[in-house]
Write a protein that holds these residues in place. Structure first.
Motif, PDB file in Angstrom:
ATOM      1  N   ASP A 252       0.895  -1.178   0.045  1.00  0.00           N
ATOM      2  CA  ASP A 252      -0.142   0.101  -0.177  1.00  0.00           C
ATOM      3  C   ASP A 252       0.903   1.317  -0.056  1.00  0.00           C
ATOM      4  O   ASP A 252       0.594   2.181  -0.831  1.00  0.00           O
ATOM      5  CB  ASP A 252      -0.772   0.062   1.252  1.00  0.00           C
TER       6      ASP A 252
ATOM      7  N   GLY B  72      -4.704   4.400   8.718  1.00  0.00           N
ATOM      8  CA  GLY B  72      -5.600   3.948   8.092  1.00  0.00           C
ATOM      9  C   GLY B  72      -5.782   2.451   8.127  1.00  0.00           C
ATOM     10  O   GLY B  72      -6.736   1.668   8.282  1.00  0.00           O
TER      11      GLY B  72
ATOM     12  N   TYR C 191      -5.104   1.332  -2.359  1.00  0.00           N
ATOM     13  CA  TYR C 191      -5.854   0.409  -1.543  1.00  0.00           C
ATOM     14  C   TYR C 191      -6.382  -0.788  -2.182  1.00  0.00           C
ATOM     15  O   TYR C 191      -6.350  -1.936  -1.800  1.00  0.00           O
ATOM     16  CB  TYR C 191      -7.018   1.228  -0.817  1.00  0.00           C
TER      17      TYR C 191
ATOM     18  N   TYR D  15      -7.126   8.002   6.595  1.00  0.00           N
ATOM     19  CA  TYR D  15      -6.239   8.444   5.580  1.00  0.00           C
ATOM     20  C   TYR D  15      -6.613   9.756   5.157  1.00  0.00           C
ATOM     21  O   TYR D  15      -5.572  10.862   5.152  1.00  0.00           O
ATOM     22  CB  TYR D  15      -6.053   7.586   4.579  1.00  0.00           C
ATOM     23  N   SER D  16      -7.716  10.057   4.666  1.00  0.00           N
ATOM     24  CA  SER D  16      -8.227  11.322   4.087  1.00  0.00           C
ATOM     25  C   SER D  16      -8.354  12.518   5.182  1.00  0.00           C
ATOM     26  O   SER D  16      -7.908  13.419   4.918  1.00  0.00           O
ATOM     27  CB  SER D  16      -9.626  11.134   3.343  1.00  0.00           C
TER      28      SER D  16
ATOM     29  N   VAL E 264      -1.348   6.278   5.734  1.00  0.00           N
ATOM     30  CA  VAL E 264      -1.516   4.885   5.444  1.00  0.00           C
ATOM     31  C   VAL E 264      -1.514   4.111   6.677  1.00  0.00           C
ATOM     32  O   VAL E 264      -2.234   3.217   6.767  1.00  0.00           O
ATOM     33  CB  VAL E 264      -0.467   4.348   4.233  1.00  0.00           C
TER      34      VAL E 264
ATOM     35  N   ASN F  35     -10.404   2.767   6.901  1.00  0.00           N
ATOM     36  CA  ASN F  35      -9.105   2.793   6.418  1.00  0.00           C
ATOM     37  C   ASN F  35      -8.763   4.066   5.673  1.00  0.00           C
ATOM     38  O   ASN F  35      -8.105   5.120   6.033  1.00  0.00           O
ATOM     39  CB  ASN F  35      -8.697   1.761   5.633  1.00  0.00           C
ATOM     40  N   ARG F  36      -9.476   4.510   4.649  1.00  0.00           N
ATOM     41  CA  ARG F  36      -9.379   5.488   3.821  1.00  0.00           C
ATOM     42  C   ARG F  36     -10.017   6.826   4.319  1.00  0.00           C
ATOM     43  O   ARG F  36      -9.497   7.968   4.008  1.00  0.00           O
ATOM     44  CB  ARG F  36      -9.842   5.322   2.254  1.00  0.00           C
TER      45      ARG F  36
ATOM     46  N   TYR G 260      -4.923  11.730  -3.055  1.00  0.00           N
ATOM     47  CA  TYR G 260      -6.048  11.077  -2.621  1.00  0.00           C
ATOM     48  C   TYR G 260      -6.308  10.012  -3.659  1.00  0.00           C
ATOM     49  O   TYR G 260      -6.627   8.953  -3.464  1.00  0.00           O
ATOM     50  CB  TYR G 260      -7.233  12.185  -2.611  1.00  0.00           C
TER      51      TYR G 260
ATOM     52  N   GLY H 152      -4.054   7.263  -2.949  1.00  0.00           N
ATOM     53  CA  GLY H 152      -4.424   6.463  -1.639  1.00  0.00           C
ATOM     54  C   GLY H 152      -5.627   5.308  -2.041  1.00  0.00           C
ATOM     55  O   GLY H 152      -5.534   4.371  -1.692  1.00  0.00           O
ATOM     56  N   MET H 153      -6.341   5.806  -2.975  1.00  0.00           N
ATOM     57  CA  MET H 153      -7.644   4.931  -3.488  1.00  0.00           C
ATOM     58  C   MET H 153      -7.125   3.763  -4.255  1.00  0.00           C
ATOM     59  O   MET H 153      -7.451   2.584  -3.939  1.00  0.00           O
ATOM     60  CB  MET H 153      -8.458   5.657  -4.259  1.00  0.00           C
TER      61      MET H 153
END
Length: 135
Positions: A29, A117, A50, A96-97, A114, A92-93, A43, A46-47
């Motif tokens: 990740d 999350g 994941y 993160y966000s 990360v 998780n996200r 962002y 990150g998506m």
């Protein structure tokens, strides 16, 4: 594991293996986030990261963590894993966000976001995977 009552040993072993797979997924990740930032931004990276890590985790959990409990077709189980882990994904996200939005440090060191999350979704993902995916 020998300190656990006999009835909990299988679950304890699965929990440890799930955690080890999770550490590998965390590394994947983080690597994917850093690799994708230039093209997708913080962002988007990150998506996408994941999804990459979750797919790798499903494969290792199927082959190792829950070996012998995987009775569904691989593609069906993978989709079920992704669907069930949407709750863990949101935790998780979401973390993160939120960290990226509120603090400067995670923007410079995304590994912090990360990690937060991953920790927030771990137990939920284990329980849902054990009870709804690998049955």
């Amino acid at each position: 594991m020998s300190r656990l009552p006999e009835r909990h040993r299988a679950a304890g072993g699965e929990f440890l293996r799930f955690g080890m797979v999770g550490v590998m997924g965390f590394c994947l990740d983080v690597g994917a986030v850093y690799a994708l930032i230039p093209s997708l931004g913080l962002y988007g990276a990150g998506m996408a990261a994941y999804f990459i890590a979750a797919s790798a985790n499903w494969a290792l959990n199927r082959l190792w963590t829950f070996h012998g409990r995987s009775h569904r077709a691989a593609h069906t189980q993978w989709l079920r894993f992704l669907a069930v882990n949407l709750i863990g994904f949101m935790l998780n996200r979401g973390a993160y966000s939120l960290l990226l939005a509120l603090f400067i440090l995670p923007r410079h060191y995304p590994v912090l976001a990360v990690a937060a999350g991953a920790a927030s979704g771990f137990l939920v993902n284990f329980l849902l995977s054990r009870r709804l995916v690998f049955v």
